[in-house]
Write a protein that holds these residues in place. Structure first.
Motif, PDB file in Angstrom:
ATOM      1  N   TYR A 142       4.122 -26.958-129.352  1.00 37.59           N
ATOM      2  CA  TYR A 142       4.313 -28.691-129.969  1.00 37.59           C
ATOM      3  C   TYR A 142       4.719 -28.545-131.481  1.00 37.59           C
ATOM      4  N   ALA A 171      -0.776 -34.239-118.180  1.00 38.27           N
ATOM      5  CA  ALA A 171       0.096 -34.076-117.088  1.00 38.27           C
ATOM      6  C   ALA A 171       0.292 -32.931-116.900  1.00 38.27           C
ATOM      7  N   ALA A 172      -1.052 -31.961-117.062  1.00 37.80           N
ATOM      8  CA  ALA A 172      -1.656 -30.976-116.137  1.00 37.80           C
ATOM      9  C   ALA A 172      -2.375 -30.964-115.571  1.00 37.80           C
ATOM     10  N   GLU A 220      -1.199 -35.535-123.744  1.00 35.55           N
ATOM     11  CA  GLU A 220       0.046 -35.687-122.917  1.00 35.55           C
ATOM     12  C   GLU A 220       0.066 -34.214-121.613  1.00 35.55           C
ATOM     13  N   HIS A 221      -0.381 -33.354-122.653  1.00 33.66           N
ATOM     14  CA  HIS A 221       0.188 -31.721-122.209  1.00 33.66           C
ATOM     15  C   HIS A 221      -1.330 -31.537-121.243  1.00 33.66           C
ATOM     16  N   ASP A 233      -0.669 -36.025-130.201  1.00 34.17           N
ATOM     17  CA  ASP A 233      -1.175 -36.829-128.885  1.00 34.17           C
ATOM     18  C   ASP A 233       0.033 -36.595-128.518  1.00 34.17           C
ATOM     19  N   GLU A 234       0.834 -35.371-128.251  1.00 29.14           N
ATOM     20  CA  GLU A 234       1.384 -33.969-127.717  1.00 29.14           C
ATOM     21  C   GLU A 234       0.479 -33.381-126.608  1.00 29.14           C
ATOM     22  N   VAL A 235       0.097 -32.959-127.301  1.00 27.06           N
ATOM     23  CA  VAL A 235      -1.544 -32.168-127.058  1.00 27.06           C
ATOM     24  C   VAL A 235      -1.757 -32.960-125.890  1.00 27.06           C
ATOM     25  N   PHE A 254       5.249 -31.175-120.901  1.00 27.26           N
ATOM     26  CA  PHE A 254       4.237 -29.851-120.016  1.00 27.26           C
ATOM     27  C   PHE A 254       5.595 -29.257-119.157  1.00 27.26           C
ATOM     28  N   ARG A 261       6.913 -38.720-122.712  1.00 25.42           N
ATOM     29  CA  ARG A 261       7.462 -38.327-123.541  1.00 25.42           C
ATOM     30  C   ARG A 261       8.647 -37.164-123.812  1.00 25.42           C
TER      31      ARG A 261
END
Lengths: 116, 198
Positions: free
Chosen positions: A54, B41-42, B37-38, B33-35, A34, A80
């Motif tokens: 990503y 966090a946002a 997590e984004h 997963d990454e999106v 982020f 991460r």
């Protein structure tokens, strides 16, 4: 210039440079997704859809230019973090040298029309 | 409030998963997963968390289709060629063309309803499928000609049997030939449709 052409011009320029902007942001410290994406987004015109970073990070990781590690977060679950590898550092240094040369040449032609 | 926002996020991630379905499973999961997590966090950075704030987070992430397109391009994954759907109308038309009588009529109608064959193909299908009409006309004209030709030399036995053979062969064989031709034209279309764009 019509908007569609302007859009495709920016897309083309972004395509070759965005991955090095990501590497540059990771040069001094690891960042979590982020944070990385928001820093890129702060640079005008570099990122239109934040989510498209990503897939790029995914490829940089497969190419061995970036690794991920998990770090505790001050709030919430562990995060991460993306970190530059030594190979990533070399790729960034090479790009920086070539970019300087390239932009000098293009600047020269754009501003002086090639006259010395 | 929280549940509405959660539903928004869930729908976004489900859309993304749908768009990514042609990627290898491990790459798809990694991106999800990454999106995810984004977004987490946002959301943690929103103070207070509002529905409008979360909508903005999702808007900034962008259209799931764009993310999937980028994943395919960056990953060198080709979008799987869209296999042309079985052209049922055309298949039924071809089958009907080889079934005598009513089949011929309906088959010809279906041939003209198709958008896959060219006008030339359709004319060939029609002439083949409707060849019994030609044969029928031929019969009428022959018999009419025969009755008018009273007094002149009647048709010899060999000519009569030849005529009979022609009258049987034309309506039964031509539709089959037309059906085979239309089938080949359909296969040619499939090959052209599935060839990579140059």
């Amino acid at each position: 210039m019509v908007p569609a052409k302007r859009e495709s011009l920016i897309t083309q320029m972004r395509r070759g440079t965005l991955e090095y902007c990501v590497l540059a942001l990771l040069r001094d410290q690891p960042r979590y997704g982020f944070d990385l994406v928001r820093s890129l987004g702060a640079a005008d015109g570099l990122v239109t859809s934040e989510g498209t970073i990503y897939p790029l990070l995914s490829r940089l990781r497969r190419d061995g230019l970036v690794t991920t590690t998990w770090h505790e977060s001050p709030s919430g679950p562990p995060r991460r973090y993306y970190q530059l590898t030594s190979e990533g550092g070399r790729a960034l240094a090479l790009f920086t040298t070539e970019w300087d040369r390239f932009t000098d040449a293009v600047d020269h032609l754009l501003r002086q029309g090639g006259s010395p | 409030m929280t549940t509405e926002v959660d539903a928004l996020v869930l729908r976004y991630l489900q859309d993304l998963e749908g768009e990514l379905r042609d990627l290898p499973a491990n790459r798809r999961q990694e991106l999800l997963d990454e999106v995810g997590e984004h977004i987490a966090a946002a959301r943690a950075a929103l103070d207070p968390e509002t529905e409008a704030g979360v909508r903005t987070v999702l808007e900034r992430l962008g259209d799931p289709a764009d993310i999937a397109a980028e994943a395919r391009e960056r990953g060198g994954v080709q979008r799987p060629p869209v296999r042309p759907a079985t052209p049922w109308l055309e298949v039924i038309a071809i089958v009907l063309l080889v079934i005598p009588f009513a089949g011929w009529v309906v088959g010809v109608v279906l041939v003209w309803l198709s958008r896959l064959w060219t006008t030339r193909d359709k004319l060939i299908g029609t002439l083949g499928g409707m060849s019994w009409v030609l044969a029928g006309l031929g019969t009428v004209m022959t018999s009419a000609g025969g009755s008018r030709a009273v007094g002149s030399a009647p048709l010899g036995p060999s000519e009569t049997s030849l005529m009979a053979v022609v009258l049987v062969v034309i309506p039964f064989v031509l539709p089959v030939l037309a059906a085979i031709y239309l089938g080949f034209r359909l296969r040619g279309r499939d090959a052209a449709a599935s060839a990579p764009p140059s």
